[in-house]
Design an enzyme around this catalytic site. Structure first.
Site, short mmCIF file in Angstrom:
data_model
loop_
_atom_site.label_atom_id
_atom_site.label_comp_id
_atom_site.label_asym_id
_atom_site.label_seq_id
_atom_site.Cartn_x
_atom_site.Cartn_y
_atom_site.Cartn_z
N THR A 1 0.80 -1.22 0.00
CA THR A 1 0.00 0.00 0.00
C THR A 1 0.84 1.28 0.00
OG1 THR A 1 -0.11 -0.15 2.42
CG2 THR A 1 -1.93 -1.14 1.20
N GLU A 2 2.13 1.15 -0.22
CA GLU A 2 3.04 2.29 -0.07
C GLU A 2 2.64 3.50 -0.90
OE1 GLU A 2 5.63 -1.31 1.02
OE2 GLU A 2 3.92 -0.86 -0.29
N VAL A 3 2.21 3.30 -2.16
CA VAL A 3 1.93 4.45 -3.03
C VAL A 3 0.78 5.31 -2.50
CG1 VAL A 3 2.84 3.36 -5.12
CG2 VAL A 3 0.41 3.07 -4.53
N ILE B 1 0.43 6.43 0.41
CA ILE B 1 0.89 7.44 1.38
C ILE B 1 2.18 8.13 0.93
CG2 ILE B 1 -0.26 6.35 3.36
CD1 ILE B 1 2.48 5.19 4.19
N PHE C 1 4.86 6.80 -0.49
CA PHE C 1 6.05 5.96 -0.33
C PHE C 1 6.24 5.14 -1.61
CE2 PHE C 1 8.02 4.36 3.89
CZ PHE C 1 9.29 4.40 3.33
#
Length: 258
Positions: free
Chosen positions: A134-136, A138, A140
């Site tokens: 799920t990084e993208v 937030i 990241f």
């Protein structure tokens, strides 16, 4: 201070347990360091033939710890490189470990937690487990794990799940070839251990080691170079405005409008 990682050996199986259930086994520098030490210990333990990685509580790992994310906003570039290298060391320790590593995933495996499962050789999960990078969402990037994910799933699937940041079920993870088995929660401990025992009793330890080396050393001859690039990208993105905005709003539990 209670250990964040537990280590025990029985029947030639080392069980490494993430022990931070009150934080949904979220990753922070101490946990990453303790996990790395535990896997090195298993690597050097002559009584160990197979390793099982599991977690206490209702989540395998929910990703990065909130306090850890807060600290990242204040890190220098050099500190972020060092931090990224610590995660790289954990992942490569598992990936190149001369013992078979089996992940027993119960509950969520998200972001860095999903990466941790991805690195393992064999993955068992329950139907209730959820996965996702799920990084993208937030600001990241899933830099380091992307180097390993592309060796498990197709390029189009890797792009889909990394670019959308979506979460997906264990059944979908099975279809993606990300995991190997979906097992009921009441059976997963037994099934994982039976699989590990079958390797211990049915296969030569030396042959398991060399076969794993054969795969890891030939599937991607450019892996080390890719990881070096990923570390630099990971550190640079933490200096971006999007990262600072995303982390700040995420920590405040406010909606992020990109």
């Amino acid at each position: 201070m209670e250990n964040l990682v537990l280590y025990q050996v029985a029947e030639r199986i080392a069980t490494i347990t993430i022990n931070r259930p009150e934080k949904k086994n979220a990753l922070n520098p101490q946990l990453i360091a303790e996990l790395t030490s535990a896997f090195i210990r298993a690597s050097e333990d002559d009584l160990v033939k197979v390793v099982i990685l599991n977690a206490n509580g209702d989540a395998f790992s929910a990703g990065a710890d909130l306090a850890y994310l807060q600290q990242l906003q204040n890190n220098t570039f050099e500190e972020n490189v060092a931090d990224s290298n610590a995660l790289k060391k954990l992942f490569t320790t598992i990936y190149y470990l001369p013992k078979v590593v089996i992940a027993q995933v119960e509950g969520h495996a998200i972001a860095g937690g999903c990466g941790l499962a991805t690195i393992c050789d064999i993955i068992f999960a329950t139907p209730e487990s959820n996965f996702g990078y799920t990084e993208v969402k937030i600001g990241f990037v899933p830099a380091i794990v992307s180097c390993f994910l592309k060796q498990k799933v197709s390029e189009s699937i890797a792009k889909e799940i990394l670019l959308t940041g979506k979460t997906f079920s264990a059944e979908q993870a099975l279809k993606y070839n990300l995991i190997n088995f979906v097992t009921n929660s009441s059976d997963i401990h037994q099934k994982t251990r039976e699989f590990a025992l079958s390797l211990c009793t049915g296969s030569s330890g030396n042959s398991l080691m060399i076969t794993k080396q054969l795969i890891t050393q030939t599937v991607n001859p450019y892996l080390e170079k890719s990881l070096e690039t990923a570390v630099q990208i990971n550190a640079r993105v933490r200096e971006s405005d999007d990262f600072k905005k995303g982390i700040s709003l995420f920590l405040k539990k406010e909606k992020i409008n990109w």
